[in-house]
Structure formats: structure tokens, C-alpha cells
Design a protein around this motif. Structure first.
Motif, PDB file in Angstrom:
ATOM      1  N   VAL A 182       0.358  -0.691   0.175  1.00  0.00           N
ATOM      2  CA  VAL A 182       0.256   0.173  -0.138  1.00  0.00           C
ATOM      3  C   VAL A 182       0.968   1.142  -0.232  1.00  0.00           C
ATOM      4  O   VAL A 182       1.465   1.485   0.670  1.00  0.00           O
ATOM      5  N   ILE A 183       0.796   2.111  -1.127  1.00  0.00           N
ATOM      6  CA  ILE A 183       1.502   3.294  -0.389  1.00  0.00           C
ATOM      7  C   ILE A 183       0.160   4.277  -0.595  1.00  0.00           C
ATOM      8  O   ILE A 183      -0.866   4.037  -1.180  1.00  0.00           O
ATOM      9  N   GLY A 184       0.749   5.341   0.629  1.00  0.00           N
ATOM     10  CA  GLY A 184      -0.032   5.974   1.561  1.00  0.00           C
ATOM     11  C   GLY A 184      -1.029   6.052   2.182  1.00  0.00           C
ATOM     12  O   GLY A 184      -2.361   5.645   2.238  1.00  0.00           O
ATOM     13  N   GLY A 185      -0.143   4.981   2.887  1.00  0.00           N
ATOM     14  CA  GLY A 185      -1.032   4.374   3.703  1.00  0.00           C
ATOM     15  C   GLY A 185      -1.243   4.075   5.357  1.00  0.00           C
ATOM     16  O   GLY A 185      -2.006   4.381   6.047  1.00  0.00           O
ATOM     17  N   THR A 186      -1.122   5.671   5.368  1.00  0.00           N
ATOM     18  CA  THR A 186      -1.398   5.921   7.133  1.00  0.00           C
ATOM     19  C   THR A 186      -2.617   7.335   6.709  1.00  0.00           C
ATOM     20  O   THR A 186      -2.677   8.200   7.613  1.00  0.00           O
ATOM     21  N   GLY A 187      -3.092   7.910   5.498  1.00  0.00           N
ATOM     22  CA  GLY A 187      -4.663   8.151   5.340  1.00  0.00           C
ATOM     23  C   GLY A 187      -5.452   7.149   5.635  1.00  0.00           C
ATOM     24  O   GLY A 187      -5.252   6.036   6.327  1.00  0.00           O
ATOM     25  N   TYR A 188      -6.387   7.910   5.843  1.00  0.00           N
ATOM     26  CA  TYR A 188      -7.719   7.366   6.523  1.00  0.00           C
ATOM     27  C   TYR A 188      -8.359   6.250   5.389  1.00  0.00           C
ATOM     28  O   TYR A 188      -7.808   5.002   6.271  1.00  0.00           O
ATOM     29  N   ILE A 236       4.339  -1.175   3.752  1.00  0.00           N
ATOM     30  CA  ILE A 236       3.271  -0.235   3.966  1.00  0.00           C
ATOM     31  C   ILE A 236       3.560   1.037   3.659  1.00  0.00           C
ATOM     32  O   ILE A 236       5.329   1.650   4.050  1.00  0.00           O
ATOM     33  N   GLY A 237       4.048   1.666   1.978  1.00  0.00           N
ATOM     34  CA  GLY A 237       4.964   2.863   1.810  1.00  0.00           C
ATOM     35  C   GLY A 237       4.377   4.712   2.090  1.00  0.00           C
ATOM     36  O   GLY A 237       2.715   4.856   1.983  1.00  0.00           O
ATOM     37  N   PHE A 285       3.931   1.216  12.085  1.00  0.00           N
ATOM     38  CA  PHE A 285       2.843   1.969  11.693  1.00  0.00           C
ATOM     39  C   PHE A 285       1.933   1.864  13.284  1.00  0.00           C
ATOM     40  O   PHE A 285       1.101   2.477  13.068  1.00  0.00           O
ATOM     41  N   SER A 286       2.200   0.802  14.064  1.00  0.00           N
ATOM     42  CA  SER A 286       1.626   0.500  15.438  1.00  0.00           C
ATOM     43  C   SER A 286       1.574   2.347  16.846  1.00  0.00           C
ATOM     44  O   SER A 286       0.906   2.300  17.116  1.00  0.00           O
ATOM     45  N   ASP A 287       3.272   2.903  15.696  1.00  0.00           N
ATOM     46  CA  ASP A 287       2.687   3.893  16.064  1.00  0.00           C
ATOM     47  C   ASP A 287       1.940   5.200  15.914  1.00  0.00           C
ATOM     48  O   ASP A 287       2.051   6.162  16.196  1.00  0.00           O
ATOM     49  N   VAL A 288       2.050   4.793  14.463  1.00  0.00           N
ATOM     50  CA  VAL A 288       0.877   6.066  13.753  1.00  0.00           C
ATOM     51  C   VAL A 288      -0.727   5.904  14.028  1.00  0.00           C
ATOM     52  O   VAL A 288      -1.176   6.942  14.334  1.00  0.00           O
ATOM     53  N   TYR A 289      -0.707   4.450  14.018  1.00  0.00           N
ATOM     54  CA  TYR A 289      -2.151   4.316  14.169  1.00  0.00           C
ATOM     55  C   TYR A 289      -2.197   3.063  15.546  1.00  0.00           C
ATOM     56  O   TYR A 289      -1.723   2.062  15.478  1.00  0.00           O
ATOM     57  N   GLY A 290      -2.260   3.082  16.661  1.00  0.00           N
ATOM     58  CA  GLY A 290      -2.417   3.029  17.684  1.00  0.00           C
ATOM     59  C   GLY A 290      -3.173   1.349  17.923  1.00  0.00           C
ATOM     60  O   GLY A 290      -2.776   0.684  18.635  1.00  0.00           O
ATOM     61  N   GLY A 315     -10.204  13.646   4.689  1.00  0.00           N
ATOM     62  CA  GLY A 315      -9.086  12.907   4.506  1.00  0.00           C
ATOM     63  C   GLY A 315      -8.519  13.206   6.116  1.00  0.00           C
ATOM     64  O   GLY A 315      -9.441  13.888   7.528  1.00  0.00           O
ATOM     65  N   ARG A 316      -7.112  12.776   6.033  1.00  0.00           N
ATOM     66  CA  ARG A 316      -6.514  13.049   7.796  1.00  0.00           C
ATOM     67  C   ARG A 316      -5.735  14.269   7.436  1.00  0.00           C
ATOM     68  O   ARG A 316      -5.014  14.194   8.842  1.00  0.00           O
ATOM     69  N   GLY A 317      -5.130  15.173   6.858  1.00  0.00           N
ATOM     70  CA  GLY A 317      -4.750  16.274   6.277  1.00  0.00           C
ATOM     71  C   GLY A 317      -5.355  17.191   7.494  1.00  0.00           C
ATOM     72  O   GLY A 317      -6.724  17.721   7.676  1.00  0.00           O
TER      73      GLY A 317
END
Lengths: 346, 346, 346, 346
Positions: free
Chosen positions: A6-12, A32-33, A42-47, A185-187
């Protein structure tokens, strides 16, 4: 196992996709890109991923991912995918793009609505529009799938039977749609802050939202005519969900029962479209699922048909449909890994 | 396949249980018992089950269900289970009771806090308290399991390591807990109406909530001493989730790192307890899951240890733990069917 | 008419202040100072002021404002006021500072908790701590008033009678406070985005929030002793309101009725403190008002007294109390222009 | 001082009315009538009135109230006012009815939409429809005022200029309206429980809501033609506010600027109607106020004009407009006591 990146994996949408893929019985998430969170777990970005994955976000390249992935999902702002997806990439991996770059077939319409140049007309032609219920056969063979927008999915599924059967005045179509806040989105942005959105509703981009031409393109494909619709989105104080009311004048004399039958017949074999009999759709009943719930009614006083559609914008409107597309083009049962029941109360 | 029935299936916990059981790979739901909605399709009561089940709610009897079920779940107001569960029933089926009737071992304490007579002391003794992490071995052999309360689960798991190791002044324990509105159930009440709860917070039943003696009973079991705690619940404007802050004076001189190590050691083998390292628990990260997230901190200025626990009240605090109990006593892998990742944003 | 100016008028507290001042019968708002929105109409920044004012935000200077204002309100991040307020300014105008710069009398404590140098010790000594109910006489004569923090106001008013009368063990005090999201201000931040806060609760800065020494300073003044408290704030998914639960061990043997009488006597003449008899405070009943509602209870099982305080963080916790201070030091009736009834449902 | 009484004072609209009246400089509230809470202190029913009033709710009679009141407000379910208001009552007092009984001039339409018999045709004729901006002159002389519904107020004010000037195809009108939950009143109902409404949106009574004929009646009065509109209400997860989008086909060729000018001219002298220039209405900017904010746009692609209206359903949609009516018919300045600025963040 399908190797997925997945690229852009930290948006919703990206995060939702990873959540689904990590519980999908036929998938292994390999990368996860993400540029913004590169180097972080990734688990620090999303608990919610605590103890579930040790994957670390990477600022990676689609070419590299193509080497080691059977499928690469893109969840990026528009304008990036069309520059990075290439023939070479597509020879090595399937690409499912959740962004807007390959949705509009007419490059002029794209450039007009997005106010930017498009540099990849050839792939625009190759890309399959991934609204599964309408393009399943093409999806099966596709190497590049352009996943539809959230408002779009709900609006097209709502109107398709009426358009296909030429039952309405195509010049009378209005879609009044309401979305939860995750749609933006998450911005970070002032207007998306808790105390700015909470306890208030607004309409925005009336008649000028970019999902408009996407809805028009797909509806026009269904009956071969050319027409414009009026599309109005709203921001509603809730996290998820889209409710779209589609209004149109009936040209045929049809009873409510007849309209319902047309919808039931049209979606007879569709697992993820539920035509409701005794109630109208509410977003709570589809939240967290890949369903599109549809209800219809007729107003004889004004000769309107009104179609109510409801989806979860992040699932059927994004990540869930992306996985549905993946299932189709990898020959899996279509509901594999996305057969959720809404978790109620939300 | 385990044949499971649910009595009280149309409350929030009951519905959540059915949702989980219907996707559990080893379970078949045979009957949904409910007095209030008898004769109605379950999917008419809860629209999320549209097209998913054709089961019709039945006003049934536990004796009948015992005949055809391997396990019967009860999700009823207190005072009913203790009258209907019998030795005969338990000879034919396992019973997992999500209510309060069999939680308190001391019948006097029960009668005192619930202000009602208890008619079934023998089963009170037989019932196993189903807090999985603390009573796993007994659960394996149990025929009657008393599923803990929501506040209770979170509070006990938060404090167990400190109590077990005698690290705190047992007379100094305060639990300040906050719950979403589903904790109050689905019965209509003015104070639970949307516009009454929304945008406001309140504490209620300070020092007098019925989960207090339940927490005390289980903590006392851990170190054999007798003590009272002060428990304060709050109603928070959100659907789900419990956040409990437990305060106590440290009797031992311990650094934060040492306290963390004690927690990590205590829960080393527990899949559903996550000891957080770099952040504090928030209910959003456990929502829709069976996890209990725990964070600890120490305040050297006042010599307090503070433990923050978070669960989803309807899952680890009710239906999820009930299924965890079922998994244990049927010899399944403990996380079967309840290994959820929180669906974020909620 | 009192000529009033506000610097930092586009934050939440500043805007609330302007709203109140514009309906205050004795005040004329002359200038709205703000750096970020300079040159914009205030009603373009805040749509609620549409047609109500034509004032344009100005990037102004406190020295200039001092010339033309009877009172200047500052609603700024910490570290600015202490650099710009001078003797010269105070000779020309009264200053009411809603920020933190002049709240802590001990400069070391300030520098320790705020991790920054303080450059204005002389004014620190001159500034009056504007908690109206406790410092009214000093406020009357003050030229520089330091408006208390939101958590602080609620916590101090909750505990003052017990501390003043030496009824509790001062080493046992815990304040567990819950705040709506506006408490964090209007600056954009990921953690304050709608879908990040909504439907979740968390504790933060446990034992380390900067309002802690402020509460301690004022409570210590009341009985002359030195002690630390444990203060825990929470973020609650609602716009406004603080609910603070204060816990302490009773040293005196007091019944609930006796404690209530002490509170009623202590606040007998206070219009804005309401001691509740038959219910406990909820934030909804003070929302949009300058009231502090207080309820008390006693837990004989653990010998605790529990005080529940509720305020609106932007009114009694900021702008309302600032105007109350203005009223006092300009010799107006204390409730002039701030005698609101909560607008329910919120 | 005007002596005012309220019957039905414990519903949301009634309570809001009392709140406004108690701060109105020309009004004294003499009686709060309510059957359900008779004998209780009003401040026990609504905690926001703590220390503010000692009034006790009374199960009183309109005849008695007429003797001692200059104006009696009724905030009752439909079907009661038409039975209790009489010529005799109206000889002694003015009556402002917030309910539906006297809104529809055509008794057949009333009976058709409300499915109940109407027993008071004479008063139906006498009653003045209290939409202040359209019926001010009649209101001045009225003894019986029928306060408009909430959806109605917003919809009529939104469409009046277009209808009055015959600028749209009257057969093309669709009003898609969204309301907060207080619109449904304070009666307990499962569908209004917090966890049922929260985080979800739904449309209801599409084409069949009782405010439809009320909107039609008033719009028809403006141009003398007969036509039906399609009205769709929604329930939105927020306490207060109505946002109504009105869609119609333009018959005249008008630019957006021309349409705006028509609106500005039409409402030139109206304090409580704000025609927005640079933004679209959002409910947050009118919340707690008597304003109706209106924005217009034109979609040349489909030749539609879209009007966005926003009000607070309990103020301009109920209690505020009732007081505006009172002000008009008692010769007070129209904004007396209702000149609120929205308290933001809500």
C-alpha cells in the motif's frame, strides 16, 4: 498468498485498507509506503495496530514495490499516480488506485475539473473503472483499476437502474449527498477541527464537486446519452458514512412497487447491494461494511422518484471496494475478507 | 459446530454477541430469544443484519434451548438468570451469563447492593467468574460462567498486578471510570436521549455503583486481604468505550520502569491485554475489539501510581469476553472469532 | 462606556470575550487585535458576527491600545504578555490577561513548569490573581489582573472550603478533571481533528499539567500549608465544559449534611457559585454561563469526600471570568453582561 | 411589564421560550403550565434554571391564565390548542401558539395531513400566521398568532423572493432539509436515544412530512398560483439547527449576482435575515440566535438556482420567533430580548 503493498497507507483510506488486508485470509501485507511517517512503526501512527503488526512505514518507490508485490494499492492525492504508474510497473504487478487520476476517461474533463494537466493519457484508456457491480468483467482482466470515489459509488449505484431503463428525465437529476468528516481525509485543516465541525452541518461545493463528472461519465455509459446532473455534497458531524438522496422526474408511469422490482432485479445477484423493503437506508446500518443500502420511494404529488443510498465512505467508498476489486481480479470469492456486519452501536 | 443460543439478544450486548457469533468459524446461532421483539425478524430489529440472517426472535425458554444448544448465553437484567438457570439446564448445556446474578460470591453482598433477594446460592458457588485472564483454568471446566461487568473488567485488569504483588496501600484505591452511553443499555429513558447526553459529561452513583463490590471481590482474591475501594463512574458523550483511571499510593519504592516491567510480566502471555509503552490508552484504539489496553505512570510528587485502562464496554466488557469464555471452555484457540483490529476512525 | 480592546481576539477565548463585550451594556469594543487575521473583517473570521460588527482585525500594539482603551484584554499564548505589558502601559489602562504569564507568583515554579525564562518579576508581584470569589478585594484595586486557567478555576472553587477549614488530609488530594475540546484552543493539530477526537476519551499529562502549580498556589494560600496535589486532565468528545472530581480523605468526622452546610456558608454571597442540593453537576447546566456548579458527597466506606465541580471552560474558565473581573474593578454590578442562563439543549 | 404565561413549558421549545422570556427586559413570566411535571420546581426539571427561578410547574387551565396574563404561549402537541383556545380566552389575552393547530388555513388540508378532525374553523380564520417577515402588519393587530414550524420558517424564507418574483418553475421545487435531534421534541423514543442517533444520518417522511402543506400555503400566497413541492427532512446527529437546500429551475435568465441582489432587496429591512455574500450558511453561525442565514448559488450546467437557508430550530424555528411575534404585537422593538450572537463553538 497475495503479496500486497500500500502506498499512502497512513491516510484514512490507506489505514482502513491495511486493516482489511491484514485480516484477509489470502493476503500478506508486505510494505506500507508513506512519505510523511517514513521510519515510524505503523502501530505508532495508528494505535489500533499495537501488537498486531511490526511493519515500519517506508518512503518507497512503486517500481521497487512492483518487484515484490502481486498488487500495489495507491491511496494518494491526485496528480501523483498518473506520474508514477508506468507500463513497466503494470507488467510486474496489478495496481489498484484509490485516487482520482484514472477515473475520468476524457482527459479534457479531468483537466477542467482538477485544474491540472494530465500526463498519462495511454493509461487513462487502459484503466478499468472499478465500480464492481457495473464493470466486473473488465475488472477480471484489468491490470490497472481505478477505484471510484465515495460519493460517486453511492450515487451511481443509486441511479443506475433508473438510467439503464430510461425511466427518468435525465435533465432533472439532483443528487443531494451527505458525508461524514473522514471523507475529507486526515490532513489537518481548521475547518476539520473538532470544535469547528461538531454540532453543525453545511453544504459545500454545490454544483462544483469533482465527483460530479465521474457520476455523469458512468451514468451516461448506461444509456448512451449526454447529460449533466446537479450534485451537492454536505459535511455532517459524524465520522463515517454517506447518505445520498437522488431526485428525478419519472418519465414512465410507475408505481412504487414497480420501481422496487426494477431495483431488485437489477441488483439480484449483487451481494453488496441491499434493496430495502420496509425501511429507508441509514448510514449506521452500513457503517464498517462493504454494503450499499438502497431504498426508493415515489412522490405522486410532484411525480418524483427519490432514491436513498447509504455506504461507508471508507469501505464501499474506498478500501472495501478496492479489496472487492482485488478479489475479482485475483479470482477469489468476491466477499472474501470484506464480509462485515456493521458493528452497532457505532 | 457449536450450537449457540442467546437469550436477551436484542439488547446492545446481546446483539453484539450475535454479530460476533455469526462470523465465528466454529459456531452456529440456533436461537435468538427475546421477549420484547418476539415474532419479529432479527434484521427488522437491527438493520445491520439485513440479508445476513433470517432468524426470527423467539420468546423462548431456557429449558428448551438447553436441549438444542451446546451453549446458552444470557444477556438479561439482573434477577432473572438466578431464577431460571437450574442444575437440569446445566446438565444439558453450558451457560454463559452476561448479567450480574452469579458474579458476587457472597450472597449478602449481592442482596445488599442489588436490594433484592437471591434465590440460588448453590449455583452462586458453582458459577465461575469469567474474567478470562484471571480464572482461565476454572473456566476450562466450568458449566456455568458468570461474565464480568464492563467497568469491572477494566478496573480489575488495571489493578491486578499491583494488588497481587502488594505494591500499593489498599486503603488508598480510587477508580475514576468513564463510560460511553451504550453502557446503560437500550431501554428508553429521558436521561439517555440524544439531546440530553450529547455535549455533556456527568459523574453518577459515586461510591455506590454495583460494580464496586465485584471489583473488590476479585482484587481481594488476589492478595487475601479485605478492603474497600472508591469507585466513580461517569457518562461520556460517545457510544462505546470505558476509560478507567486507577489511583493508589505506592508502598514500595518503584520507578516507572519497574512498574511497567511488573505489568509486562504479569500479562506476558495474555493476547488481549496490551501494556502500552510510549502512549497512554485511548478508547478509540480498542473500540470494536476484545483488547484491554493498559498504561501506567507514577507521580513522584504525591507518590501515586496511576493506571489507565481502556476497553470496549460491549466487547471485552461484555460480548467479546463472553465468546472468549466460550472459546476457553470449548477448547478452541482463545482468540478464535474475536481477533478484531479497531476500525478507525470510529 | 468602558472602552475595551482585545489582543488575541481570534482564538476561542478571545472570540467569546468579544461576543460578551459586544452585548455588555457598559462596554464599547474599540479594537480587536490579532496577528494571524490582521486586515480581515472579524465577521469573516467568525461567521456568527455577520451583520453584527464591521470591526476589522488589526495587528496592533499594546502601547497604542493603552492610549485609547480603558481596559485591554490579552488572550495570548504564554510568554508574550510578560514581555509586552509594562509599567507605562499599566499607567494608562487596566490589563486583564487571560494567559498564564502572571498567574504563578513564584518565578521558579513558573520557569520550572513552563520551561522558559520569565522576564518580568516585578509585574508578577503586582498582578492580582483574578479568581473573583477569592480575591475580590484585591481585584477592585488592581491595574493588572491575571485571569485564572479553566481547570484551575473549577478545581480551586471545588476545594477551597475544605482547605480553608482544614477538613481534609492535604496529602491525599486528587483532582480528576475532564474537559471539552475547546480547552485546547483553535490552533490546528492532528490530535484535535474531528475524526481523531470524536467518540473517544483519553487522559493526558497525568501529574504534569501546568495548571497543577496554579491550583496548589491558591489552595496553599487558603491554609498556609505546603502540599502537592495530583491533577489529571482528560479530553472528552464535546466542545465545551469542564467537570472536575476532587477526591480527598476527610480528617474531620463530618456527615454529608455538614459538608454541604460548610459549602453553602462559604459561598453564601456568591452569585456565580451554585451549591447543588439534589443532583450532581453536569456540564450541560453551566454551558454558556459564568456559573460554577458544585456538588459534594461523602463515601463512608473509604472515608473520602468527593467534590464535583462544573464550569464552562470558555466562560467562567476564561472570558466570562475576565468580564467579571472587569466589572469588579470598574465598580459595576458583578453580573452585568454575564448573567446568562444555559441554552439547553446545547 | 408584559405578564406572560407558557403552557407546555417543559418541552424543548417551551423551555427555550421561558429562558428567553426570563431575560426579556419587558416581560415577567407569571406561570409555567405543564401537565407532566406539575408540582415540581422548574429548576428541578431543567438544571440550567438552578437559582434563577423558584417557579413551580402547574397543571393549569388556559382560562385561568387568560385572566392574569397579557400573553399566553402554547407549546403543545397538535390537537389541544384548537380545543382550548376560545373567543372568551382571546378577549382577555393574546395567544401565541407554537403548535400546528392554526397554521393551515384550509381545514381539509389540515385534516388530511394530520389525520384528525379539526373543531375550530372560526379561529382558523382569525389566526394570523406568525412568520414575522411576511405577515408583520397582520401580526401587529392579531390576538391569536400561529407560530410557524421550524422546517417551514427556513424553507419559506429561503424561497419567498424567487416565488414572489416568479423566477422559477414552480413545479420543480425540491426542499432537502436537515434537522438536529431537538426537532423531534423531548418525548422518549427508541429512535431518539443517544446511541441510536449518534454517528448516523437518515432521511424520513420523504414527501409526506406535515410541514409540506404549510410551506406550500405560504409560498402560494406569494404568487397566487397553486403548486406542490417535494419536501424531504433528515435527522442529523447534532442537537440543534436546520439547514434547508431549496432547488428549483430558473425560468428567468439571471446571473448569480442578480439573484443575490433580489434577495438583498427583498430582505433589505429585515434584521433577522442575513443574506450571505462570501460564504454559505452553516448551522453553527445561527445556533442560539433568531437569525435566518441565506445563501444562494446558480448552477448554469443544469439551470438550477440553489438556496441554502439555516436557522436554529428552537429559536427562529420556535421560541425566538414566538417572542419576535410578541414584540411586534405589543409594539416593542422587534429584536428586544432576542438579539443574540451565536455562542461559538457550540
Amino acid at each position: 498468498m497475495i503479496k500486497a503493498s500500500v502506498i499512502g497507507g497512513t491516510g484514512y483510506a490507506g489505514q482502513e485498507l491495511i486493516r482489511i488486508l491484514m485480516r484477509h485470509p489470502e493476503v500478506e501485507v508486505v510494505t506500507i509506503g508513506t512519505r510523511s511517517f517514513a521510519g515510524q512503526k505503523f502501530s505508532d501512527v495508528y494505535g489500533n495496530f499495537e501488537t498486531i503488526t511490526d511493519l515500519v512505514c517506508e518512503a518507497t518507490d512503486i517500481k521497487l514495490l512492483a518487484e515484490k508485490s502481486d498488487v500495489v494499492f495507491l491511496a494518494l492525492p491526485h496528480g501523483i499516480a498518473s506520474k508514477t504508474v508506468t507500463k513497466e510497473v503494470l507488467e510486474k504487478t496489478k495496481v489498484i488506485d484509490l485516487g482520482a487520476d484514472f477515473r475520468l476517461k476524457d482527459i479534457n474533463i479531468y483537466e477542467d475539473w482538477y485544474q491540472t494537466e494530465h500526463f498519462n493519457q495511454p493509461l487513462l484508456e487502459e484503466a478499468v473503472y472499478g465500480l464492481c457491480e457495473l464493470h466486473r468483467d473488465e475488472i477480471k482482466k484489468a491490470q490497472l483499476i481505478s477505484n471510484p470515489g465515495c460519493y460517486t459509488t453511492c450515487s451511481i449505484l443509486s441511479l443506475a437502474p433508473l438510467i439503464k431503463h430510461n425511466l427518468i428525465d435525465i435533465k432533472s437529476i439532483i443528487v443531494d449527498a451527505k458525508s461524514g468528516v473522514t471523507g475529507a481525509g486526515r490532513g489537518t485543516a481548521l475547518e476539520l477541527m473538532y470544535s469547528e465541525c461538531n454540532e453543525s452541518i453545511k453544504a459545500y461545493k454545490i454544483g462544483s464537486h469533482r465527483h460530479t463528472p465521474e457520476i455523469e461519465q458512468e451514468l451516461q455509459l448506461l444509456n448512451g446519452q449526454d447529460f449533466n446532473i446537479l450534485f451537492t455534497p454536505h459535511l455532517v458531524p459524524m465520522n463515517r458514512g454517506i447518505l445520498a438522496l437522488s431526485y428525478a422526474n419519472l418519465t414512465a408511469k410507475l408505481t412504487l412497487e414497480e420501481v422496487k422490482e426494477i431495483y431488485k432485479a437489477f441488483y439480484r445477484d449483487e451481494y453488496f447491494v441491499r434493496i430495502l423493503e420496509n425501511r429507508m437506508p441509514e448510514t449506521r446500518w452500513v457503517k464498517g461494511t462493504n454494503y450499499c443500502d438502497i431504498g426508493v420511494t415515489v412522490d405522486p404529488r410532484t411525480n418524483h422518484v427519490i432514491v436513498v443510498g447509504a455506504i461507508d465512505n471508507l469501505i464501499k467508498g474506498a478500501a472495501g471496494q478496492a479489496v472487492q476489486n482485488m478479489n475479482i481480479c485475483f479470482g477469489l470469492a468476491e466477499k472474501t475478507g470484506i464480509d462485515f456486519i456493521a458493528d452497532f452501536p457505532i
